[in-house]
Motif scaffolding. Structure first.
Motif, PDB file in Angstrom:
ATOM      1  N   PHE A 142       0.916  -0.811   0.081  1.00  0.00           N
ATOM      2  CA  PHE A 142       0.501  -0.253  -0.131  1.00  0.00           C
ATOM      3  C   PHE A 142       0.893   1.052   0.186  1.00  0.00           C
ATOM      4  O   PHE A 142       0.584   2.195  -0.379  1.00  0.00           O
ATOM      5  CB  PHE A 142      -0.996   0.027   1.293  1.00  0.00           C
ATOM      6  N   ARG A 143       2.031   0.613   0.413  1.00  0.00           N
ATOM      7  CA  ARG A 143       3.121   2.249   0.393  1.00  0.00           C
ATOM      8  C   ARG A 143       3.283   2.633  -1.105  1.00  0.00           C
ATOM      9  O   ARG A 143       3.471   3.892  -1.545  1.00  0.00           O
ATOM     10  CB  ARG A 143       4.272   1.799   1.247  1.00  0.00           C
ATOM     11  N   ASP A 144       3.487   1.872  -2.162  1.00  0.00           N
ATOM     12  CA  ASP A 144       3.546   1.917  -3.177  1.00  0.00           C
ATOM     13  C   ASP A 144       2.421   2.791  -4.154  1.00  0.00           C
ATOM     14  O   ASP A 144       2.508   3.148  -4.609  1.00  0.00           O
ATOM     15  CB  ASP A 144       4.139   0.423  -4.428  1.00  0.00           C
ATOM     16  N   TYR A 145       1.220   1.750  -3.376  1.00  0.00           N
ATOM     17  CA  TYR A 145      -0.353   2.204  -4.043  1.00  0.00           C
ATOM     18  C   TYR A 145      -0.416   3.619  -3.845  1.00  0.00           C
ATOM     19  O   TYR A 145      -0.601   4.265  -4.587  1.00  0.00           O
ATOM     20  CB  TYR A 145      -1.294   1.504  -3.630  1.00  0.00           C
ATOM     21  N   VAL A 146      -0.146   3.843  -2.335  1.00  0.00           N
ATOM     22  CA  VAL A 146      -0.489   5.387  -2.293  1.00  0.00           C
ATOM     23  C   VAL A 146       0.380   6.655  -3.201  1.00  0.00           C
ATOM     24  O   VAL A 146       0.206   7.547  -3.495  1.00  0.00           O
ATOM     25  CB  VAL A 146      -0.514   5.731  -0.802  1.00  0.00           C
ATOM     26  N   ARG A 147       2.025   6.323  -2.677  1.00  0.00           N
ATOM     27  CA  ARG A 147       2.500   6.991  -4.079  1.00  0.00           C
ATOM     28  C   ARG A 147       2.093   7.302  -5.278  1.00  0.00           C
ATOM     29  O   ARG A 147       2.140   7.800  -5.859  1.00  0.00           O
ATOM     30  CB  ARG A 147       4.136   6.181  -4.072  1.00  0.00           C
ATOM     31  N   LEU A 148       1.367   5.464  -5.675  1.00  0.00           N
ATOM     32  CA  LEU A 148       0.726   5.934  -7.564  1.00  0.00           C
ATOM     33  C   LEU A 148      -0.022   6.646  -7.814  1.00  0.00           C
ATOM     34  O   LEU A 148      -0.552   7.575  -8.188  1.00  0.00           O
ATOM     35  CB  LEU A 148       1.137   4.532  -7.700  1.00  0.00           C
ATOM     36  N   VAL A 149      -1.726   6.864  -6.029  1.00  0.00           N
ATOM     37  CA  VAL A 149      -2.398   7.002  -6.519  1.00  0.00           C
ATOM     38  C   VAL A 149      -2.514   9.012  -6.460  1.00  0.00           C
ATOM     39  O   VAL A 149      -3.021  10.079  -7.056  1.00  0.00           O
ATOM     40  CB  VAL A 149      -3.407   7.123  -5.649  1.00  0.00           C
ATOM     41  N   ARG A 150      -1.259   9.423  -5.547  1.00  0.00           N
ATOM     42  CA  ARG A 150      -0.741  10.474  -5.291  1.00  0.00           C
ATOM     43  C   ARG A 150      -0.306  11.520  -6.512  1.00  0.00           C
ATOM     44  O   ARG A 150      -0.066  12.529  -6.935  1.00  0.00           O
ATOM     45  CB  ARG A 150       0.416  10.908  -4.544  1.00  0.00           C
ATOM     46  N   GLU A 151       0.281  10.294  -7.831  1.00  0.00           N
ATOM     47  CA  GLU A 151       0.690  10.671  -8.964  1.00  0.00           C
ATOM     48  C   GLU A 151       0.426  10.559  -9.897  1.00  0.00           C
ATOM     49  O   GLU A 151       0.448  11.377 -11.495  1.00  0.00           O
ATOM     50  CB  GLU A 151       2.173  10.259  -9.133  1.00  0.00           C
ATOM     51  N   ASP A 152      -0.904   9.919 -10.345  1.00  0.00           N
ATOM     52  CA  ASP A 152      -1.946   9.203 -10.975  1.00  0.00           C
ATOM     53  C   ASP A 152      -3.623   9.678 -10.491  1.00  0.00           C
ATOM     54  O   ASP A 152      -4.132   9.090 -10.174  1.00  0.00           O
ATOM     55  CB  ASP A 152      -1.296   7.261 -11.098  1.00  0.00           C
ATOM     56  N   ASP A 153      -3.611  10.681 -11.378  1.00  0.00           N
ATOM     57  CA  ASP A 153      -5.087  11.263 -12.135  1.00  0.00           C
ATOM     58  C   ASP A 153      -5.709  10.106 -12.286  1.00  0.00           C
ATOM     59  O   ASP A 153      -7.683   9.835 -11.365  1.00  0.00           O
ATOM     60  CB  ASP A 153      -5.219  12.023 -12.347  1.00  0.00           C
ATOM     61  N   ASP A 154      -5.520   9.094 -12.775  1.00  0.00           N
ATOM     62  CA  ASP A 154      -6.960   8.148 -12.821  1.00  0.00           C
ATOM     63  C   ASP A 154      -7.190   7.218 -11.972  1.00  0.00           C
ATOM     64  O   ASP A 154      -7.888   6.225 -11.622  1.00  0.00           O
ATOM     65  CB  ASP A 154      -6.426   7.654 -14.847  1.00  0.00           C
ATOM     66  N   GLU A 155      -5.534   6.732 -11.160  1.00  0.00           N
ATOM     67  CA  GLU A 155      -5.864   6.061 -10.601  1.00  0.00           C
ATOM     68  C   GLU A 155      -6.492   6.388  -9.410  1.00  0.00           C
ATOM     69  O   GLU A 155      -6.844   6.057  -8.333  1.00  0.00           O
ATOM     70  CB  GLU A 155      -4.584   5.483 -10.061  1.00  0.00           C
ATOM     71  N   ARG A 156      -6.100   8.068  -8.966  1.00  0.00           N
ATOM     72  CA  ARG A 156      -7.166   8.505  -7.398  1.00  0.00           C
ATOM     73  C   ARG A 156      -8.636   8.186  -8.055  1.00  0.00           C
ATOM     74  O   ARG A 156      -8.857   7.608  -7.127  1.00  0.00           O
ATOM     75  CB  ARG A 156      -6.352   9.471  -7.350  1.00  0.00           C
ATOM     76  N   ALA A 157      -8.630   8.964  -9.413  1.00  0.00           N
ATOM     77  CA  ALA A 157     -10.611   8.689  -9.730  1.00  0.00           C
ATOM     78  C   ALA A 157     -10.802   6.552  -9.264  1.00  0.00           C
ATOM     79  O   ALA A 157     -11.706   6.699  -8.719  1.00  0.00           O
ATOM     80  CB  ALA A 157     -10.497   9.195 -10.703  1.00  0.00           C
ATOM     81  N   ALA A 158      -9.325   6.526  -9.898  1.00  0.00           N
ATOM     82  CA  ALA A 158     -10.101   4.759  -9.903  1.00  0.00           C
ATOM     83  C   ALA A 158      -9.720   4.266  -8.088  1.00  0.00           C
ATOM     84  O   ALA A 158     -11.147   4.010  -8.183  1.00  0.00           O
ATOM     85  CB  ALA A 158      -9.424   3.360 -10.251  1.00  0.00           C
ATOM     86  N   MET A 159      -8.919   4.784  -7.292  1.00  0.00           N
ATOM     87  CA  MET A 159     -10.082   4.703  -5.904  1.00  0.00           C
ATOM     88  C   MET A 159     -10.735   5.090  -5.492  1.00  0.00           C
ATOM     89  O   MET A 159     -11.396   4.720  -4.691  1.00  0.00           O
ATOM     90  CB  MET A 159      -8.267   5.347  -5.534  1.00  0.00           C
TER      91      MET A 159
END
Length: 284
Positions: free
Chosen positions: A56-73
């Protein structure tokens, strides 16, 4: 070894949960308490697998950088529980009080608008449509050619897509009154679908209730039910005043069974039924 370092792959630590909760509040004002750690972990585990991540540490980093993944979350963590004709008293009020008012408006040549805010997969807005149409096909003629439009919005693109499809498992139609079901639903194998006359009333759009609204008109009624239970009091007050502002004077706001108007909205709209509020005529 610190507790965070001892986490197994795919386990959500408190620091990462707080990060996810902060992002959810920033993006959608959804308030996640620490009691939701297990729920968040189970819902986001699929997102980790989909993105090939182990922690989840890597996932949080991804969500902060990736608008599409943030919307998916945000979509993954949005609760979408609904059913046809849920909270029956609202549809009784719609049928007995609001529908005659709208028929009078149509006879005068005026348009009418209703908004289902937080529509989920569409059962609410189609329950509204079926209530307007009624249980006698001849009595639905007042809507033919009339300027009557229902807007359905949700933050989740998959839910908006489901609303546009207007097709549901047959078992979900058990809560549709028989008179409405006979006229406005058609069976398609193990599914039921809204007939075209119902679908034609509805426009579905993706909308974050805390973003800027591309909405200029005012509404005869707004349904925003069992949505605000996920927000803190400050966010509830902000949303409620925005919703009431979008009502015409004399228009109705329908909210969820455990919700109440708070803050400035309570000074502009007054209770007129069980979790039903009417905007005062003198309100701007």
């Amino acid at each position: 070894m610190s507790p965070a370092a001892a986490l197994k792959d795919g386990e959500l630590g408190l620091a990462e949960f707080r990060s996810v909760a902060g992002i959810m509040h920033d993006e959608a004002r959804i308030s996640l308490s620490p009691a939701k750690v297990s729920l968040v972990q189970s819902r986001l585990a699929r997102r980790l697998r989909a993105r090939g991540l182990q922690s989840f540490r890597d996932y949080v980093r991804l969500v902060r950088e990736d608008d599409d993944e943030r919307a998916a979350m945000v979509t993954a963590l949005t609760t979408n529980h609904t059913s046809f004709f849920r909270e029956k008293h609202h549809f009784d009020h719609l049928r007995e009080t609001l529908r005659p008012m709208l028929k009078d408006k149509v006879r005068r040549g005026d348009g009418t608008r209703i908004w289902s805010a937080g529509c989920s997969s569409g059962e609410e807005v189609y329950s509204i449509a079926m209530t307007l149409l009624g249980t006698d096909e001849s009595d639905a003629h007042w809507l033919r050619g009339a300027d009557v439009r229902l807007l359905a919005t949700d933050i989740s693109p998959p839910m908006v897509a489901a609303t546009e499809r207007a097709t549901y498992p047959r078992v979900s139609a058990d809560s549709v009154p028989l008179g409405h079901r006979a006229l406005w639903l058609r069976e398609e194998g193990e599914s039921v679908a809204m007939v075209e006359q119902v679908r034609a009333l509805v426009t579905a759009r993706v909308l974050n209730l805390f973003s800027d609204w591309p909405i200029r008109q005012r509404y005869d009624a707004i349904f925003c039910r069992n949505v605000m239970i996920y927000f803190d009091d400050e966010s509830k007050a902000e949303l409620e005043i925005r919703l009431v502002d979008r009502l015409l004077p004399g228009g109705f706001l329908y909210i969820g069974h455990s919700e109440r108007l708070v803050g400035p909205a309570a000074a502009i709209a007054e209770p007129c039924g069980q979790t039903i509020y009417v905007k005062r005529e003198e309100a701007a």
